[in-house]
Write a protein that holds these residues in place. Sequence first.
Motif, PDB file in Angstrom:
ATOM      1  N   LEU A   1     -17.181  40.211   6.922  1.00 14.48           N
ATOM      2  CA  LEU A   1     -18.322  39.425   6.529  1.00 14.48           C
ATOM      3  C   LEU A   1     -18.473  37.947   7.133  1.00 14.48           C
ATOM      4  CD1 LEU A   1     -18.321  40.576   2.751  1.00 14.48           C
ATOM      5  CD2 LEU A   1     -19.728  41.617   4.832  1.00 14.48           C
ATOM      6  N   GLY A   2     -17.393  37.420   7.684  1.00 16.86           N
ATOM      7  CA  GLY A   2     -17.689  35.986   8.271  1.00 16.86           C
ATOM      8  C   GLY A   2     -16.930  35.042   7.324  1.00 16.86           C
ATOM      9  N   PHE A   3     -16.271  35.287   6.372  1.00 15.81           N
ATOM     10  CA  PHE A   3     -15.462  34.500   5.427  1.00 15.81           C
ATOM     11  C   PHE A   3     -14.054  34.245   6.095  1.00 15.81           C
ATOM     12  CE2 PHE A   3     -18.507  36.453   2.590  1.00 15.81           C
ATOM     13  CZ  PHE A   3     -19.019  35.227   1.934  1.00 15.81           C
ATOM     14  N   VAL A   4     -14.023  33.058   6.916  1.00 14.64           N
ATOM     15  CA  VAL A   4     -12.786  32.822   7.580  1.00 14.64           C
ATOM     16  C   VAL A   4     -12.427  31.617   7.470  1.00 14.64           C
ATOM     17  CG1 VAL A   4     -12.519  34.751   9.398  1.00 14.64           C
ATOM     18  CG2 VAL A   4     -13.891  32.410   9.519  1.00 14.64           C
ATOM     19  N   SER A   5     -11.006  30.961   7.316  1.00 15.68           N
ATOM     20  CA  SER A   5     -10.786  29.780   7.229  1.00 15.68           C
ATOM     21  C   SER A   5     -11.475  28.767   8.099  1.00 15.68           C
ATOM     22  CB  SER A   5      -9.079  29.659   7.036  1.00 15.68           C
ATOM     23  OG  SER A   5      -8.488  30.208   6.188  1.00 15.68           O
ATOM     24  N   GLY A   6     -11.834  27.367   7.659  1.00 17.16           N
ATOM     25  CA  GLY A   6     -12.500  26.558   8.332  1.00 17.16           C
ATOM     26  C   GLY A   6     -14.030  26.876   8.353  1.00 17.16           C
ATOM     27  N   SER A   7     -14.605  27.866   8.092  1.00 13.12           N
ATOM     28  CA  SER A   7     -15.938  28.024   8.082  1.00 13.12           C
ATOM     29  C   SER A   7     -16.805  27.447   7.187  1.00 13.12           C
ATOM     30  CB  SER A   7     -16.227  29.686   8.076  1.00 13.12           C
ATOM     31  OG  SER A   7     -15.763  30.449   8.927  1.00 13.12           O
ATOM     32  N   ILE A   8     -17.933  27.067   7.140  1.00 13.86           N
ATOM     33  CA  ILE A   8     -18.749  26.382   6.272  1.00 13.86           C
ATOM     34  C   ILE A   8     -19.169  27.503   5.588  1.00 13.86           C
ATOM     35  CG2 ILE A   8     -20.600  24.681   5.703  1.00 13.86           C
ATOM     36  CD1 ILE A   8     -18.416  23.529   6.842  1.00 13.86           C
ATOM     37  N   VAL A   9     -19.492  27.314   4.033  1.00 10.71           N
ATOM     38  CA  VAL A   9     -20.045  28.249   3.425  1.00 10.71           C
ATOM     39  C   VAL A   9     -20.993  27.496   2.215  1.00 10.71           C
ATOM     40  CG1 VAL A   9     -18.109  28.772   1.666  1.00 10.71           C
ATOM     41  CG2 VAL A   9     -19.809  30.357   1.736  1.00 10.71           C
ATOM     42  N   THR A  10     -22.276  28.010   1.879  1.00 10.99           N
ATOM     43  CA  THR A  10     -23.181  27.270   1.076  1.00 10.99           C
ATOM     44  C   THR A  10     -23.574  28.360   0.139  1.00 10.99           C
ATOM     45  OG1 THR A  10     -23.705  25.806   2.752  1.00 10.99           O
ATOM     46  CG2 THR A  10     -25.261  26.153   0.710  1.00 10.99           C
ATOM     47  N   VAL A  11     -23.437  28.239  -1.274  1.00 12.03           N
ATOM     48  CA  VAL A  11     -24.066  29.193  -2.251  1.00 12.03           C
ATOM     49  C   VAL A  11     -25.771  28.916  -2.336  1.00 12.03           C
ATOM     50  CG1 VAL A  11     -23.987  29.786  -4.596  1.00 12.03           C
ATOM     51  CG2 VAL A  11     -21.825  29.290  -3.476  1.00 12.03           C
ATOM     52  N   ILE A  12     -26.037  30.031  -2.252  1.00 15.10           N
ATOM     53  CA  ILE A  12     -27.824  29.910  -2.407  1.00 15.10           C
ATOM     54  C   ILE A  12     -28.154  29.976  -3.497  1.00 15.10           C
ATOM     55  CG2 ILE A  12     -29.935  30.814  -1.523  1.00 15.10           C
ATOM     56  CD1 ILE A  12     -28.146  29.522   0.704  1.00 15.10           C
ATOM     57  N   SER A  13     -27.660  31.191  -4.344  1.00 13.41           N
ATOM     58  CA  SER A  13     -28.019  31.553  -5.808  1.00 13.41           C
ATOM     59  C   SER A  13     -26.993  32.082  -6.452  1.00 13.41           C
ATOM     60  CB  SER A  13     -29.405  32.123  -5.856  1.00 13.41           C
ATOM     61  OG  SER A  13     -29.259  33.484  -5.295  1.00 13.41           O
ATOM     62  N   GLN A  14     -27.052  32.076  -7.713  1.00 13.51           N
ATOM     63  CA  GLN A  14     -26.103  32.897  -8.621  1.00 13.51           C
ATOM     64  C   GLN A  14     -26.816  33.517  -9.839  1.00 13.51           C
ATOM     65  OE1 GLN A  14     -22.842  30.532 -10.312  1.00 13.51           O
ATOM     66  NE2 GLN A  14     -22.436  29.364  -8.216  1.00 13.51           N
ATOM     67  N   THR A  15     -26.746  34.842  -9.817  1.00 13.79           N
ATOM     68  CA  THR A  15     -27.572  35.507 -10.788  1.00 13.79           C
ATOM     69  C   THR A  15     -26.541  36.866 -11.429  1.00 13.79           C
ATOM     70  OG1 THR A  15     -28.473  36.945  -9.146  1.00 13.79           O
ATOM     71  CG2 THR A  15     -29.922  34.971  -9.931  1.00 13.79           C
ATOM     72  N   GLY A  16     -26.561  36.683 -12.711  1.00  9.39           N
ATOM     73  CA  GLY A  16     -25.764  37.890 -13.199  1.00  9.39           C
ATOM     74  C   GLY A  16     -24.224  38.074 -12.762  1.00  9.39           C
ATOM     75  N   GLY A  17     -23.638  36.988 -12.268  1.00 13.42           N
ATOM     76  CA  GLY A  17     -22.356  37.019 -11.863  1.00 13.42           C
ATOM     77  C   GLY A  17     -22.276  37.468 -10.353  1.00 13.42           C
ATOM     78  N   ASN A  18     -23.272  37.567  -9.751  1.00 12.83           N
ATOM     79  CA  ASN A  18     -23.609  37.668  -8.235  1.00 12.83           C
ATOM     80  C   ASN A  18     -23.862  36.453  -7.530  1.00 12.83           C
ATOM     81  OD1 ASN A  18     -22.433  40.594  -8.674  1.00 12.83           O
ATOM     82  ND2 ASN A  18     -24.799  41.055  -9.000  1.00 12.83           N
ATOM     83  N   LEU A  19     -23.286  36.372  -6.429  1.00 14.72           N
ATOM     84  CA  LEU A  19     -23.752  35.243  -5.621  1.00 14.72           C
ATOM     85  C   LEU A  19     -24.220  35.615  -4.119  1.00 14.72           C
ATOM     86  CD1 LEU A  19     -20.929  34.204  -7.436  1.00 14.72           C
ATOM     87  CD2 LEU A  19     -20.951  32.238  -5.794  1.00 14.72           C
ATOM     88  N   ILE A  20     -25.276  34.988  -3.826  1.00 21.24           N
ATOM     89  CA  ILE A  20     -25.910  35.121  -2.613  1.00 21.24           C
ATOM     90  C   ILE A  20     -25.476  33.692  -1.754  1.00 21.24           C
ATOM     91  CG2 ILE A  20     -27.837  35.022  -0.992  1.00 21.24           C
ATOM     92  CD1 ILE A  20     -29.158  36.457  -3.511  1.00 21.24           C
ATOM     93  N   VAL A  21     -24.719  33.933  -0.528  1.00 17.29           N
ATOM     94  CA  VAL A  21     -24.121  32.978  -0.063  1.00 17.29           C
ATOM     95  C   VAL A  21     -24.655  33.051   1.586  1.00 17.29           C
ATOM     96  CG1 VAL A  21     -21.985  32.593  -1.420  1.00 17.29           C
ATOM     97  CG2 VAL A  21     -21.936  34.025   0.397  1.00 17.29           C
ATOM     98  N   ASN A  22     -24.542  31.801   1.843  1.00 17.47           N
ATOM     99  CA  ASN A  22     -24.820  31.577   3.542  1.00 17.47           C
ATOM    100  C   ASN A  22     -23.510  31.270   4.303  1.00 17.47           C
ATOM    101  OD1 ASN A  22     -26.453  31.399   5.997  1.00 17.47           O
ATOM    102  ND2 ASN A  22     -27.122  29.248   5.415  1.00 17.47           N
ATOM    103  N   VAL A  23     -23.197  31.965   5.049  1.00 16.24           N
ATOM    104  CA  VAL A  23     -22.110  31.950   5.901  1.00 16.24           C
ATOM    105  C   VAL A  23     -22.254  32.440   7.413  1.00 16.24           C
ATOM    106  CG1 VAL A  23     -20.780  33.984   5.273  1.00 16.24           C
ATOM    107  CG2 VAL A  23     -19.343  32.281   5.977  1.00 16.24           C
ATOM    108  N   LYS A  24     -21.938  31.439   8.279  1.00 15.77           N
ATOM    109  CA  LYS A  24     -22.160  31.728   9.750  1.00 15.77           C
ATOM    110  C   LYS A  24     -23.524  32.246   9.909  1.00 15.77           C
ATOM    111  CE  LYS A  24     -17.430  32.502  11.165  1.00 15.77           C
ATOM    112  NZ  LYS A  24     -16.622  33.076  12.125  1.00 15.77           N
TER     113      LYS A  24
END
Length: 69
Positions: A30-53
């Motif tokens: 999915l793009g989650f690798v060490s050294g990557s930048i990740v930003t949480v866009i929103s959190q709803t009901g225990g789920n997260l929408i994140v921006n990665v790569k």
Amino acid sequence: MPLSMVREGEPNVIRKIGGKEETRRFLENLGFVSGSIVTVISQTGGNLIVNVKDSRVAIGKDMASRILV
């Protein structure tokens, strides 16, 4: 700190991916690798929408807790 505890809108660097081998491989695909930048866009009901790569990905809180920033 796990990704599930990060505030929305803050860019963070992924330090480590935990969990079983198949979980780590899934997150890496999915793009989650060490050294990557990740930003949480929103959190709803225990789920997260994140921006990665330059992609937006929805993950559950249990998966987000395995991503350390």
